[in-house]
Design a protein around this motif. Structure first.
Motif, PDB file in Angstrom:
ATOM      1  N   GLY A 100       0.782  -1.238   0.000  1.00  0.00           N
ATOM      2  CA  GLY A 100       0.000   0.000   0.000  1.00  0.00           C
ATOM      3  C   GLY A 100       0.806   1.276   0.000  1.00  0.00           C
ATOM      4  N   SER A 101       2.146   1.161  -0.105  1.00  0.00           N
ATOM      5  CA  SER A 101       2.970   2.372  -0.133  1.00  0.00           C
ATOM      6  C   SER A 101       2.751   3.171  -1.417  1.00  0.00           C
ATOM      7  N   LEU A 102       2.386   2.481  -2.484  1.00  0.00           N
ATOM      8  CA  LEU A 102       2.105   3.143  -3.760  1.00  0.00           C
ATOM      9  C   LEU A 102       0.598   3.231  -3.938  1.00  0.00           C
ATOM     10  N   ALA A 103       0.110   4.415  -4.161  1.00  0.00           N
ATOM     11  CA  ALA A 103      -1.328   4.605  -4.316  1.00  0.00           C
ATOM     12  C   ALA A 103      -1.585   5.811  -5.213  1.00  0.00           C
ATOM     13  N   GLU A 104      -2.808   5.913  -5.670  1.00  0.00           N
ATOM     14  CA  GLU A 104      -3.268   7.045  -6.469  1.00  0.00           C
ATOM     15  C   GLU A 104      -2.347   7.287  -7.674  1.00  0.00           C
ATOM     16  N   GLY A 105      -1.755   8.467  -7.775  1.00  0.00           N
ATOM     17  CA  GLY A 105      -0.959   8.807  -8.946  1.00  0.00           C
ATOM     18  C   GLY A 105       0.316   8.012  -9.089  1.00  0.00           C
ATOM     19  N   MET A 106       0.765   7.369  -7.995  1.00  0.00           N
ATOM     20  CA  MET A 106       1.985   6.575  -8.070  1.00  0.00           C
ATOM     21  C   MET A 106       1.751   5.238  -8.767  1.00  0.00           C
ATOM     22  N   LEU A 107       0.520   4.775  -8.847  1.00  0.00           N
ATOM     23  CA  LEU A 107       0.253   3.476  -9.471  1.00  0.00           C
ATOM     24  C   LEU A 107       0.538   3.495 -10.976  1.00  0.00           C
ATOM     25  N   PRO A 108      -0.007   4.465 -11.747  1.00  0.00           N
ATOM     26  CA  PRO A 108       0.372   4.501 -13.170  1.00  0.00           C
ATOM     27  C   PRO A 108       1.845   4.813 -13.377  1.00  0.00           C
ATOM     28  N   LYS A 109       2.435   5.571 -12.448  1.00  0.00           N
ATOM     29  CA  LYS A 109       3.879   5.854 -12.555  1.00  0.00           C
ATOM     30  C   LYS A 109       4.674   4.565 -12.368  1.00  0.00           C
ATOM     31  N   ALA A 110       4.243   3.725 -11.424  1.00  0.00           N
ATOM     32  CA  ALA A 110       4.922   2.445 -11.200  1.00  0.00           C
ATOM     33  C   ALA A 110       4.801   1.551 -12.426  1.00  0.00           C
ATOM     34  N   ARG A 111       3.635   1.540 -13.063  1.00  0.00           N
ATOM     35  CA  ARG A 111       3.459   0.732 -14.278  1.00  0.00           C
ATOM     36  C   ARG A 111       4.374   1.231 -15.389  1.00  0.00           C
ATOM     37  N   ALA A 112       4.532   2.550 -15.483  1.00  0.00           N
ATOM     38  CA  ALA A 112       5.422   3.123 -16.496  1.00  0.00           C
ATOM     39  C   ALA A 112       6.869   2.745 -16.221  1.00  0.00           C
ATOM     40  N   ILE A 113       7.263   2.754 -14.947  1.00  0.00           N
ATOM     41  CA  ILE A 113       8.625   2.367 -14.576  1.00  0.00           C
ATOM     42  C   ILE A 113       8.881   0.926 -15.001  1.00  0.00           C
ATOM     43  N   GLU A 114       7.949   0.055 -14.673  1.00  0.00           N
ATOM     44  CA  GLU A 114       8.097  -1.359 -15.027  1.00  0.00           C
ATOM     45  C   GLU A 114       8.175  -1.541 -16.543  1.00  0.00           C
ATOM     46  N   ALA A 115       7.309  -0.833 -17.276  1.00  0.00           N
ATOM     47  CA  ALA A 115       7.304  -0.960 -18.730  1.00  0.00           C
ATOM     48  C   ALA A 115       8.625  -0.502 -19.325  1.00  0.00           C
ATOM     49  N   ALA A 116       9.173   0.592 -18.799  1.00  0.00           N
ATOM     50  CA  ALA A 116      10.434   1.116 -19.320  1.00  0.00           C
ATOM     51  C   ALA A 116      11.584   0.145 -19.058  1.00  0.00           C
ATOM     52  N   ILE A 117      11.686  -0.353 -17.837  1.00  0.00           N
ATOM     53  CA  ILE A 117      12.797  -1.248 -17.494  1.00  0.00           C
ATOM     54  C   ILE A 117      12.680  -2.576 -18.242  1.00  0.00           C
ATOM     55  N   LYS A 118      11.476  -3.127 -18.293  1.00  0.00           N
ATOM     56  CA  LYS A 118      11.288  -4.376 -19.028  1.00  0.00           C
ATOM     57  C   LYS A 118      11.476  -4.174 -20.531  1.00  0.00           C
ATOM     58  N   GLY A 119      11.301  -2.925 -20.986  1.00  0.00           N
ATOM     59  CA  GLY A 119      11.495  -2.610 -22.399  1.00  0.00           C
ATOM     60  C   GLY A 119      12.937  -2.318 -22.769  1.00  0.00           C
ATOM     61  N   GLY A 120      13.836  -2.367 -21.776  1.00  0.00           N
ATOM     62  CA  GLY A 120      15.254  -2.198 -22.074  1.00  0.00           C
ATOM     63  C   GLY A 120      15.904  -0.939 -21.566  1.00  0.00           C
ATOM     64  N   VAL A 121      15.155  -0.066 -20.881  1.00  0.00           N
ATOM     65  CA  VAL A 121      15.748   1.140 -20.292  1.00  0.00           C
ATOM     66  C   VAL A 121      16.414   0.724 -18.982  1.00  0.00           C
ATOM     67  N   PRO A 122      17.727   0.876 -18.853  1.00  0.00           N
ATOM     68  CA  PRO A 122      18.427   0.339 -17.668  1.00  0.00           C
ATOM     69  C   PRO A 122      18.059   1.012 -16.355  1.00  0.00           C
ATOM     70  N   ARG A 123      17.795   2.335 -16.410  1.00  0.00           N
ATOM     71  CA  ARG A 123      17.593   3.075 -15.171  1.00  0.00           C
ATOM     72  C   ARG A 123      16.433   4.059 -15.301  1.00  0.00           C
TER      73      ARG A 123
END
Length: 211
Positions: A100-123
């Motif tokens: 529950g540490s991530l909520a509201e606006g942080m949830l789509p941001k977390a999905r974007a982070i995951e998509a970027a890293i899994k897509g090959g962005v190292p950091r």
């Protein structure tokens, strides 16, 4: 006022054509991309800005994706700005989502982070636009100012891990200091209340003392 807000049609990203962005970059320009797109029928679609940023970073094979926000970075306790997490990996990110540490606006941001890293962005870096020179400090110092997300924290350099641990320790020390100061204030208040109670219970002795 107070009625429903029509955000129009909301879409997701199927593909990214980076030709225009690459051409601008090659000519020394800084592209500013609006998070709007269109479907095959030309219908304009609104897309979350972090989703667009992650898709662009992946398609451009960027070495870093930097997201700005009001908070100093990802917080272990979203109600406590001093609970900044200096660095974490995708497993840690999932754990923060689960507890529950991530909520509201942080949830789509977390999905974007995951998509970027899994897509090959190292950091992926998350920094606050409220901190002066946060971009420079995050990129050019081991300590940084925000949160660094990688696929696996074991890939971080020893200097980065040491600096991150030191930053988190400093935050914990600050929290303990504030807690100690708060407890001291409560002790003083309790002592003042006890003295006031004694005065109220012994008005005659107080009067004698004043004479």
């Amino acid at each position: 006022a107070g009625g429903p807000v029509d955000f129009g049609f909301v879409g997701d990203i199927d593909s990214v054509d980076t030709d225009v962005v690459r051409a601008q970059l090659e000519n020394g320009m800084v592209p500013i991309v609006s998070p709007l797109s269109a479907d095959e029928n030309g219908t304009v679609l609104n897309i979350h800005a972090d989703t667009v940023a992650a898709a662009l970073a992946t398609s451009l094979r960027a070495s870093k994706l930097i997201l700005t926000m009001g908070a100093p970075g990802i917080l272990e306790d979203r109600h406590n700005p001093s609970s900044l997490v200096s660095y974490l990996d995708l497993e840690d990110l999932q754990e923060l989502r689960t507890n529950g540490s991530l909520a509201e606006g942080m949830l789509p941001k977390a999905r974007a982070i995951e998509a970027a890293i899994k897509g090959g962005v190292p950091r992926v870096h998350l920094i606050s636009y409220k901190i002066p020179d946060s971009l420079l400090l995050e990129i050019f110092t081991n300590e940084g100012t925000g949160t660094l997300v990688v696929e696996d924290t074991d890939t971080l350099t020893p200097e980065e891990q040491e600096a991150g641990a030191a930053q988190e320790q400093a935050l914990e020390d600050g929290q303990r200091l504030r807690a100690a100061e708060g407890a001291h204030v409560l002790d003083l208040a309790a002592e003042a209340n006890r003295r006031a109670a004694r005065v109220l219970q012994e008005p005659d002795s107080l009067q004698a003392g004043l004479e």
